[in-house]
Structure formats: C-alpha cells, structure tokens
Design a protein around this motif. Sequence first.
Motif, mmCIF file in Angstrom:
data_model
loop_
_atom_site.group_PDB
_atom_site.id
_atom_site.type_symbol
_atom_site.label_atom_id
_atom_site.label_comp_id
_atom_site.label_asym_id
_atom_site.label_seq_id
_atom_site.Cartn_x
_atom_site.Cartn_y
_atom_site.Cartn_z
ATOM 1 N N LEU A 490 33.164 31.272 49.158
ATOM 2 C CA LEU A 490 32.732 30.991 47.786
ATOM 3 C C LEU A 490 32.686 32.278 46.964
ATOM 4 O O LEU A 490 33.114 32.313 45.807
ATOM 5 N N LEU A 491 32.146 33.338 47.567
ATOM 6 C CA LEU A 491 32.034 34.623 46.881
ATOM 7 C C LEU A 491 33.409 35.157 46.516
ATOM 8 O O LEU A 491 33.648 35.583 45.382
ATOM 9 N N ARG A 492 34.325 35.120 47.475
ATOM 10 C CA ARG A 492 35.671 35.642 47.230
ATOM 11 C C ARG A 492 36.382 34.824 46.143
ATOM 12 O O ARG A 492 37.070 35.372 45.284
ATOM 13 N N THR A 493 36.198 33.512 46.156
ATOM 14 C CA THR A 493 36.848 32.644 45.166
ATOM 15 C C THR A 493 36.371 32.963 43.757
ATOM 16 O O THR A 493 37.168 33.043 42.824
ATOM 17 N N ALA A 494 35.070 33.157 43.587
ATOM 18 C CA ALA A 494 34.529 33.471 42.260
ATOM 19 C C ALA A 494 35.073 34.793 41.749
ATOM 20 O O ALA A 494 35.512 34.905 40.600
ATOM 21 N N THR A 497 38.803 34.618 40.868
ATOM 22 C CA THR A 497 38.995 33.871 39.622
ATOM 23 C C THR A 497 38.669 34.736 38.420
ATOM 24 O O THR A 497 39.414 34.759 37.430
ATOM 25 N N TRP A 498 37.574 35.461 38.466
ATOM 26 C CA TRP A 498 37.204 36.338 37.350
ATOM 27 C C TRP A 498 38.227 37.459 37.173
ATOM 28 O O TRP A 498 38.546 37.841 36.050
ATOM 29 N N ASN A 499 38.745 37.999 38.274
ATOM 30 C CA ASN A 499 39.751 39.054 38.164
ATOM 31 C C ASN A 499 41.016 38.549 37.494
ATOM 32 O O ASN A 499 41.663 39.254 36.707
ATOM 33 N N GLU A 500 41.393 37.296 37.785
ATOM 34 C CA GLU A 500 42.631 36.757 37.250
ATOM 35 C C GLU A 500 42.483 36.296 35.804
ATOM 36 O O GLU A 500 43.409 36.428 35.004
ATOM 37 N N THR A 501 41.319 35.731 35.465
ATOM 38 C CA THR A 501 41.142 35.171 34.123
ATOM 39 C C THR A 501 40.516 36.151 33.139
ATOM 40 O O THR A 501 40.626 35.962 31.935
ATOM 41 N N ALA A 505 32.254 33.984 33.348
ATOM 42 C CA ALA A 505 31.388 32.825 33.164
ATOM 43 C C ALA A 505 31.581 31.832 34.307
ATOM 44 O O ALA A 505 32.657 31.731 34.889
ATOM 45 N N MET A 506 30.502 31.086 34.632
ATOM 46 C CA MET A 506 30.609 29.997 35.600
ATOM 47 C C MET A 506 31.151 28.786 34.858
ATOM 48 O O MET A 506 30.428 27.894 34.429
ATOM 49 N N ASP A 507 32.478 28.756 34.682
ATOM 50 C CA ASP A 507 33.110 27.708 33.885
ATOM 51 C C ASP A 507 33.778 26.672 34.776
ATOM 52 O O ASP A 507 33.648 26.672 35.996
ATOM 53 N N ASP A 508 34.525 25.764 34.121
ATOM 54 C CA ASP A 508 35.171 24.675 34.850
ATOM 55 C C ASP A 508 36.129 25.167 35.927
ATOM 56 O O ASP A 508 36.315 24.507 36.948
ATOM 57 N N VAL A 509 36.752 26.321 35.690
ATOM 58 C CA VAL A 509 37.733 26.820 36.665
ATOM 59 C C VAL A 509 37.075 27.045 38.020
ATOM 60 O O VAL A 509 37.560 26.590 39.061
ATOM 61 N N ILE A 510 35.940 27.742 38.020
ATOM 62 C CA ILE A 510 35.255 28.021 39.288
ATOM 63 C C ILE A 510 34.622 26.757 39.852
ATOM 64 O O ILE A 510 34.681 26.497 41.056
ATOM 65 N N TRP A 511 34.020 25.951 38.999
ATOM 66 C CA TRP A 511 33.403 24.717 39.483
ATOM 67 C C TRP A 511 34.421 23.855 40.226
ATOM 68 O O TRP A 511 34.157 23.340 41.294
ATOM 69 N N LYS A 512 35.585 23.714 39.642
ATOM 70 C CA LYS A 512 36.603 22.851 40.260
ATOM 71 C C LYS A 512 37.128 23.453 41.552
ATOM 72 O O LYS A 512 37.415 22.741 42.513
ATOM 73 N N LYS A 513 37.261 24.783 41.593
ATOM 74 C CA LYS A 513 37.722 25.415 42.838
ATOM 75 C C LYS A 513 36.678 25.262 43.929
ATOM 76 O O LYS A 513 37.007 24.967 45.083
ATOM 77 N N TRP A 514 35.410 25.457 43.580
ATOM 78 C CA TRP A 514 34.353 25.299 44.575
ATOM 79 C C TRP A 514 34.274 23.854 45.052
ATOM 80 O O TRP A 514 34.084 23.589 46.239
#
Length: 573
Positions: A490-494, A497-501, A505-514
């Motif tokens: 979970l930590l790595r995914t967040a 995602t922030w590095n790429e985007t 923010a804890m937005d839909d992109v992270i919510w959907k990936k989690w």
Amino acid sequence: MAILKLPREVALKIAAGEVVERPVSVVKEALENSLDAHSSRILVTLTEGGKSSIVVEDNGNGILWQEMPLVITRYATSKIATVNDLSNIKTLGYRGEAIASIAAVSRIDLRSKAKGAAEGGLLKAEGGSIVCHEQLPWKEGTRLQVDDLFFNFPARKKFLRSNLSELRKISALMRDFGAAYPAVLFSLYHNGNKIFETQGTGDRAAVLRSLWGASPETRSTTVSCGSIKLECWWQSTPGRQKNIITSFVNGRIVSDPLIRGAASAACKDFSGNWMFFFTLPPELVDVNIHPAKAEVRFRYPAEIFEAVKAASLDLQNRPTRLSFPSFWEGKELKEFVAPHLHRQALPQREEGQDLFSRVSSPELLEEVKIESWGEKSVFSPDESKIFFIAQMAAGYLLFEKNGQLIIMDPHAAHERIEYEKVLSRMKSEQFPSQKLNPPLLIPPTLASEVEEYGVELEKAGFIFEIEEGQSMLSASPALPIEGREGPLFLLRTAILTWNETGSRAMDDVIWKKWATIACKRAVKLTTHCNAAEALHLYAALQFCENPSVCPHGRPTTLVLDKYEIEQFFGREK
C-alpha cells in the motif's frame, strides 16, 4: 573580439562543469576510484544532502603521500599510460580529471596511505590550489572529504535542489553500486543517520531483496549473444507502468540510449525495476565518449538489442514462483473462502444404490428475492425467481432467471463486490490505522520517499518510527490486504502514484488502486460453491454500481435470453 587563451581558473571551471554537475557526481567519481583501488568497504557520509560536505572513505590500495599532488592535477592517472590503452580500458576511471575537477569547485581534504607504505599523507586544496601537503599517520586506504561544493561557482550552485532531493539521487546511486558489487560493503549516512548498508557477502539476490523488498518476487536470468553476456534482474512494481532501468557495462554504470531503447521495446509490457549487467571484451566497447563516462559505444549494437530481448522473453515466459511468508512453512495451505460463504460437501452415492434405478425432475434448489446488501442478506420467495442450476467443472456458476440462462464467473463477481465495498469505505473515510506488530522495515528504496511525503502519508493512515537509525512502518490503513508485505505494498503504491501524477492528495486514483489490491482476496474460479453460496454471490453483485465487469474490465456474467436459446434450437415462434 580577439582570440585569447582562457585563464587557468576559467578553464578549470569549464572542465569541472562537464564532470561535476551536483553532489551525486562527486560521489560517483569517488566510488569508482575506491573500486578501482580494490576496496572491500566504502563508507559515504553526507551533510545537507552533500551540499555542505561529502566524505568517502575506503580500505583500498591507497596513495603514496608524495604522489598526492598529482591527484588534483588534470590528466594525471595511474590507470593508463599509452594511446593503445584507450582500446583496452579495464578500470572505471582513466581520464585523470575527475578529482581535479572536483577540487576546482570545492574545498577538499585528502588523507591516504598506500599499502605497505611507512607513512600516510594529507593534502588540502581550495578552488584547485594546494594549501597543505604533508606526511600524516593514517591507516591503509583513502579518505576524501569535499566541502562547500560550488562555493566559487555560483552559476552552478543555484541549480542545486533541496537537501532531500540531492540525498535521493546519491542514495539511488549507492543502491545501484551495491547491487553491481555485492562483495563490497557499502554504507551511507546522512546528517548522522544511517540510510542503508549492504553486507558485502557477494549475494546479489540478497542485496536486491533488501533494496527492492522481498515481495513481489525478484527474478533473474543470464543470456549470451555473440561476445556479450547479460545478467538480468527484474521485479514487478504493481500500480506503476513506468520501467526503472539501471545498466552496468563491465562494471561501469551507464545511461546509454541503445540499452534504454532495447529495454523499452522488449520490456514495455513487463513494467518494474530492471537491472542489466553486461560483460564483454573491453576492445568491443568505447568508453571514451563523455567526461562523465556515462555513455559508451558498442562495436556490435545488434548483439546488445538481441541480448536484452532474449533476457526479457526468458523472464516473461517463466512461470511465477509462489512464495509465502515464513509463518506458512510446514503448514498445510488451505483454499481461501470468503467469510460469509460456507462449504457444503458434495453428495455421496450410497453403497448398493443403482444410479439408473429412477429418473425424476431435478429439485428446485433455491428461489430468492434480494432485499438487503452485505453479509446478512435476506432471501425470500418472489415473483422473480432465481434458480441456481449447477457449477460447471470449469468453475462457472449457472443460474436461471425469468427464462434467461446466466453464466457467472465467481472470481470476477467477487472481485467487483470486494472492490466496491472497499472503495465505498475509503471514500467515507472509515479506514482507521492498524498497528503492525512487529513493525515492518521500510526498504531503502522507499525510505527517502517516505521522508518526502511524510505528512501526506500520515494523513492516509501510515505511522512511522525510527529504530536504530532505520525507518520502520508501525501502522498502516486497515485495508483487507493479505500477506505480511501488504502494508508495504500500500505504501509503495501511494508513493509511486504521487511520483507519477505530481499530486499529493488521497484522490480517486489511489483509492481505486488500493481497492483493486484489496479485491485480490476474491474466491478463485476453482473454488467449489454450493447453492447458498452461489445465490449469495449473485445477490451481492446486483447491489454493485457496475455489476457487469470486474475492476480489471473482465465480464462478470454472460446472459442468454430465452429467445436467443429458442432461436438457436429453431424453436422461436
């Protein structure tokens, strides 16, 4: 304007600008010198990301004190002596200008003692000029301290980034060298804190596991193409599409467009961390391309492309090896079943019963009406009857509803159900932090990123602590992720995602990936379902916002209308 010979000071700064771009350039040149000196231990200590101070200390061959002034003299080297040597370079350094360029834009303190020498030596220089040179008692090896980088070159100094950004670049470089030279013990400290350390045991796989993490699985292969041998290592990075490619050619770290192009073409559908270690005769590669020695030219570039392609295909075609946490060892692995599903044994034939003694219509297994959502769903008779027919040998579930034949993929359906349940809870902020006992060690590849995104990560439910100078994850969002490595996942995914985007923010992109990660707990296609389980799964699917497909886009159900069936059999009216 008349042609003039540039003053020595200007010429030195121009040369330094080609070799020394930022603190990581200093560390790279010093590491290469230490490795050329056959060091088995290299310690790097930084202050303020290396902008204030860089200290590189090794236990290598050392330098004779009377030769120390040559170290900061341009084009003085012990690596080559003739023109012919340029076509057979076996060392990382050879140009004789790296330390001279560093000394031109900093204040250096060099201490060294050659193996077998009676005395060591001390050399101090500022802006390329020697201010002290004397004998000094010292242990065998070399210590190079570089202070106030670019103190006399403000045009370059203003382009330096934050301390953390410079540290991240140096840390990444050190990790790469640690993997390339697993028999060497590398240590990195910043502002008195240990960032990471390799063991120097020669086990490259162990080094990569410590740097990338033990999960997902790290794979490797070795291929040969003509005169080239390639050792390739790969680890997938779920949630990230971009490849991170690191290449070494005969032990030299390079950023070569040919290798990048070959890797991008061959590995585009296999994203993750890639490390390539090429070995080939030195006469087949030209390293004398750029002062920073980051580019090379190959005599047979087609062999490079074919080697990368072969390694990629070998890794992609290899079946995945399943690995389990240590607590599974010695225990029987049982098939996972969702908490609200209950197993029912298959009917058994009684002894002496004649299977053809009677023929009758099958019983109505169940008829249900969907009244509520969740694990306490209520089923009752209704005009719209849903019949569970059977489960195919392939695992698919068969239902009948109002004359329709419905074929369901139970895995895809359960994935959709779990995905929307988790997504709904996350959007309503109903996920508290879950304490981890014991805390998880954060791999060095993530530690510096955690420091940068610390505030945002704590808001998301992560809690961190420092133990013996190492970053630990002590709590994470209480998501239903299986496995000991789940919180790090979970930590790595967040962070990825922030590095790429570029967002924090804890937005839909992270919510959907989690949520997609959480839905991995879904029942398997091969899981046996009885009538009650199958009907519960069907009922729960109807309450999803998008019941027709799983989170990955695969269909959950196939519906054949009565008319379609009758038309196929030629019975339509």
